[in-house]
Design an enzyme around this catalytic site. Structure first.
Site, mmCIF file in Angstrom:
data_model
loop_
_atom_site.group_PDB
_atom_site.id
_atom_site.type_symbol
_atom_site.label_atom_id
_atom_site.label_comp_id
_atom_site.label_asym_id
_atom_site.label_seq_id
_atom_site.Cartn_x
_atom_site.Cartn_y
_atom_site.Cartn_z
ATOM 1 N N ASP A 178 0.640 -0.780 -0.279
ATOM 2 C CA ASP A 178 0.364 -0.348 -0.130
ATOM 3 C C ASP A 178 0.335 0.669 -0.118
ATOM 4 O OD1 ASP A 178 -1.335 1.693 0.545
ATOM 5 O OD2 ASP A 178 -2.355 1.476 2.807
ATOM 6 N N GLU A 232 -10.988 4.271 7.705
ATOM 7 C CA GLU A 232 -10.367 3.379 9.301
ATOM 8 C C GLU A 232 -11.240 4.219 10.581
ATOM 9 O OE1 GLU A 232 -6.167 3.169 8.736
ATOM 10 O OE2 GLU A 232 -6.491 2.469 6.554
#
Length: 128
Positions: free
Chosen positions: A5, A99
């Site tokens: 990522d 998140e």
């Protein structure tokens, strides 16, 4: 497959070395809604990293780091993501990355978002 990522927070100067290290694919951050102010921003390294990763022979996917607290914000994020990705050839679907922020001293704008609201935001992003 092994992947990583990557966003503008990561400095990558040699994508061939990344591939040689056994990485098969990268998920690149297209943009972000900040968790303090809620400002919508494109990731300034996305295009460069996309081109460099593709040129190194890596498979490429993309994600948006969301902190949407309303469906309308999620739609704004989806529209921005679609504009950023227009004409590009991705190897994977777009991921919606929302998140919980635990280490924000001032409190994240998403601290009180319910599961139902998060689900609505996710659906609004994916459907748009």
């Amino acid at each position: 497959m092994t992947g990583i990522d990557i966003s503008s927070h990561n400095v990558v100067t040699d994508w061939n070395a990344v591939k040689a290290d056994g990485i098969d694919f990268v998920m690149l951050r297209v943009g972000v809604r900040t968790y303090g102010s809620g400002t919508l921003r494109e990731d300034e390294m996305f295009r460069q990293y996309y081109n460099d990763a593709k040129n190194a022979g890596l498979k490429v996917g993309a994600y948006f780091f969301s902190q949407a607290i309303t469906e309308e914000e999620a739609v704004e994020e989806a529209v921005m993501t679609a504009r950023q990705l227009y004409g590009l050839d991705l190897d994977f679907p777009v991921a919606y990355d929302w998140e919980i922020i635990y280490d924000d001293e001032e409190g994240a704008r998403t601290d009180s978002v319910s599961v139902e609201t998060l689900t609505s935001c996710t659906l609004a992003f994916c459907e748009n």
